[in-house]
Design a protein around this motif. Structure first.
Motif, short mmCIF file in Angstrom:
data_model
loop_
_atom_site.label_atom_id
_atom_site.label_comp_id
_atom_site.label_asym_id
_atom_site.label_seq_id
_atom_site.Cartn_x
_atom_site.Cartn_y
_atom_site.Cartn_z
N THR A 103 37.17 -36.17 6.31
CA THR A 103 37.44 -35.40 5.11
C THR A 103 36.35 -36.49 3.71
O THR A 103 36.10 -37.05 4.04
N GLY A 104 36.67 -35.86 2.52
CA GLY A 104 35.21 -36.50 1.75
C GLY A 104 34.96 -35.89 1.26
O GLY A 104 34.41 -34.97 2.49
N SER A 105 33.55 -36.67 0.75
CA SER A 105 32.31 -35.53 0.28
C SER A 105 31.31 -35.49 1.57
O SER A 105 30.59 -34.53 1.29
N GLU A 106 31.69 -36.05 2.97
CA GLU A 106 30.85 -36.12 4.04
C GLU A 106 31.05 -35.35 5.15
O GLU A 106 31.05 -35.80 6.04
N ALA A 107 32.24 -34.37 4.67
CA ALA A 107 32.74 -34.52 5.12
C ALA A 107 32.18 -32.79 6.39
O ALA A 107 31.45 -32.48 5.77
N GLN A 108 32.58 -32.82 7.69
CA GLN A 108 31.74 -31.71 8.49
C GLN A 108 32.62 -31.08 9.18
O GLN A 108 33.95 -31.43 9.28
N ALA A 109 32.16 -29.88 9.48
CA ALA A 109 33.16 -28.55 9.38
C ALA A 109 32.29 -29.03 10.68
O ALA A 109 31.78 -28.29 11.42
N ALA A 110 34.03 -28.19 12.19
CA ALA A 110 33.53 -28.08 13.20
C ALA A 110 33.60 -26.04 13.30
O ALA A 110 34.28 -25.43 13.21
N SER A 111 32.57 -25.38 13.85
CA SER A 111 33.41 -23.47 14.32
C SER A 111 32.77 -23.67 15.48
O SER A 111 32.33 -23.87 16.21
N TYR A 112 34.06 -22.37 16.25
CA TYR A 112 33.86 -21.91 17.34
C TYR A 112 33.49 -20.78 17.61
O TYR A 112 34.15 -20.12 16.93
N ILE A 113 32.82 -20.01 18.09
CA ILE A 113 32.40 -18.76 18.38
C ILE A 113 32.56 -18.33 20.33
O ILE A 113 31.78 -19.01 21.02
#
Length: 559
Positions: A508-518
């Motif tokens: 969370t926060g401004s440095e948040a990263q997301a994970a994507s699953y394909i």
């Protein structure tokens, strides 16, 4: 075959009037720690004074209000320890120390010398009353054995005259479980009468399972029968002191509490003679798991175990209830899956009630962490691996991916044994996140195109390296993922389809990263696999996930 005919069954009390089976434990008993006496005498290397003081201080902090500190007349170190407690003013006003002595004049005299200066003390006298001990040890009649107990009471009264504190008398018919019940009651009644006990000046009658001789229900019958047959029950605190010879001390204690026991003597972790005393921690945590306040501070099991192991020089079995290192650990795949789902469901609840399969209590309530709950070996399943990835690292793998990744970890576990979480994460990175070659995503420009008649499409200008050579291709689809898929199909001459797509935030926060699953399908062969991408931009994470899947699906031999 083993010769079982050399043993005879222990007689069972005929007591059809029993009432304890219909009762429930409602509150904690009076807890009495006998670690410093019964526990200490059973050690290969008994505790020295400073070790005893360390354990005593911990027992006080845990909330024990009655602590048996030793047999001060038995040895100098026992005597010196008690005097240290007195001289250093280490006994809190609300804690009563208990001292044990046989019914012998010199021993009782020495005991009173040891407790001088203590405002209140329990003087615990005992003598063995069982049929076997009367016959083979004392060669004495019932009357003679009863007289030993009465003489002990008289001696305590004699030395009380020079004692400046209050004495609470405790009497134990040692080897109670091998004693005829009517005779046990006869002796105890005689002690109560000789002491002059009243409802305002009660005597503690302690009925020990000095040797656990039969099933726990029989002990409960004995406790209830005696409780109902004492002449002056209202002047008695009914206490028990179970041992664990048959491995059922915990059950025997809980049933005896249903049968009327008000007070329990035991040790931390069950240390004691032979197979040990009843484990007070086990009993207390059992109550806690049923929503009953155990009236002890037991929220840091790790610290308690560390102190006990240090002063007793004895290890704790890893399967020891609540205290063992493995008791909140699941290796079984089905257990891991159930725990994983249970923890996930718990996060959605608002009633504050703990209900997770295979975990009777929340490990964090007793100072344990969730990390040890699931450990991965060759017996583990997909749910366990997914649980570790979620709990440790925040990756919520889609359900269809659980088995694919678990198979990778299982093959490692079959070669090396247990696989620790850091290695699981390392394999996840190697197999998914870092699958960036030979097709390496660089960037993608997305634009919307409008067609005649008002239709829209998404155009992707994709830049990537193919075996180190930069390429720029275009594709058009009904969205960014579809457009990139079509661009790759055209550039690499492959036939693929995205079966499933999911994503979530990792932080969370401004440095948040997301994970994507394909989830990607090779439509020519029917083979499918997952790819994973991470980025602070969710669209870029999706593109990286596609490339991860393409590299896994078509270029496995090149990695």
């Amino acid at each position: 075959m083993m010769n079982c005919s050399k043993y005879k069954r222990v007689p069972v009390l005929h007591y059809p009037e029993r009432e304890w089976p219909d009762k429930e434990i409602q509150h904690a008993p009076i807890w009495v720690s006998v670690d410093l006496r019964d526990g200490n005498q059973a050690l290969v290397e008994p505790m020295v004074v400073e070790e005893k003081i360390e354990l005593f201080n911990m027992l006080v902090k845990m909330g024990f209000k009655e602590i048996e500190v030793g047999f001060p007349a038995a040895s100098q170190i026992e005597y010196d320890f008690l005097r240290q407690l007195v001289d250093r003013k280490m006994i809190p006003d609300d804690v009563t120390v208990q001292v044990l002595t046989q019914c012998r004049d010199q021993l009782i005299k020495r005991t009173f010398e040891a407790i001088q200066g203590i405002p209140k003390a329990i003087v615990h006298i005992y003598n063995s009353t069982s049929t076997l001990q009367r016959e083979v040890v004392f060669h004495a009649s019932k009357e003679e054995v009863k007289q030993i107990a009465l003489d002990g009471v008289d001696m305590v009264k004699k030395y009380m005259s020079d004692y400046d504190g209050k004495v609470i008398l405790e009497y134990s018919p040692e080897s109670f479980t091998g004693t005829e019940m009517d005779y046990a009651v006869e002796v105890c009644d005689a002690v109560v009468e000789r002491w002059g006990a009243t409802p305002d000046n009660k005597v503690i009658i302690n009925l020990p399972a000095t040797v656990e001789m039969t099933t726990p229900n029989v002990y409960a019958d004995q406790i209830e029968w005696c409780g109902k047959h004492f002449k002056n029950r209202e002047s008695i605190i009914l206490s028990i002191h179970p041992h664990n010879d048959r491995g059922t001390a915990t059950a025997a204690t809980e049933l005896a509490m249903l049968a009327g026991a008000e007070r329990v003597e035991g040790t931390l972790l069950g240390n004691g003679e032979r197979t040990g005393n009843v484990d007070i921690l086990n009993l207390a945590y059992n109550m806690f798991s049923q929503g009953i306040d155990p009236q002890l501070e037991i929220s840091d099991i790790k610290h308690i175990v560390e102190v006990c192991e240090r002063v007793t020089k004895m290890p704790t079995d890893p399967r020891k209830p609540y205290a063992g290192k493995l008791v909140f650990t699941a290796f079984s795949g089905s257990h891991q899956d159930a725990i994983s789902k249970g923890v996930a469901a718990l996060k959605q609840r608002t009633d504050g009630i703990w209900e997770v399969p295979y975990l009777p209590i929340d490990p964090s309530d007793i100072g344990r962490k969730y990390e040890p709950v699931v450990r991965i070996n060759s017996q583990s399943g997909k749910g366990g691996v997914a649980f570790v990835m979620d709990t440790y690292y925040g990756f919520r793998l889609p359900k269809g991916m659980h088995k694919e990744f678990a198979d990778i970890i299982q093959s490692i576990a079959e070669r090396q044994g247990e696989v620790a979480p850091p290695q699981i994460m390392e394999e996840f990175k190697k197999n998914y996140i870092d699958r960036k070659e030979p097709m390496h995503f660089r960037k993608c420009q997305i634009t919307d195109r409008e067609y005649e008649g008002g239709g829209f499409a998404t155009a992707a200008t994709l830049t990537f390296t193919d075996h180190g050579v930069e390429r720029v291709v275009e594709g058009t689809g009904n969205g960014p993922i579809d457009a990139v898929q079509r661009a790759l199909e055209k550039a690499l001459h492959i036939n693929i389809r995205v079966l499933d797509y999911s994503e979530h935030a990792l932080t969370t926060g401004s440095e948040a990263q997301a994970a994507s699953y394909i989830h990607l399908l090779n439509q020519d062969t029917g083979e499918a696999t997952y790819g994973v991408g991470i980025s602070s931009n969710i669209t870029r994470a999706s593109f990286r996930g596609i490339f991860s899947a393409v590299n896994r699906l078509f270029y496995r031999d090149e990695q």
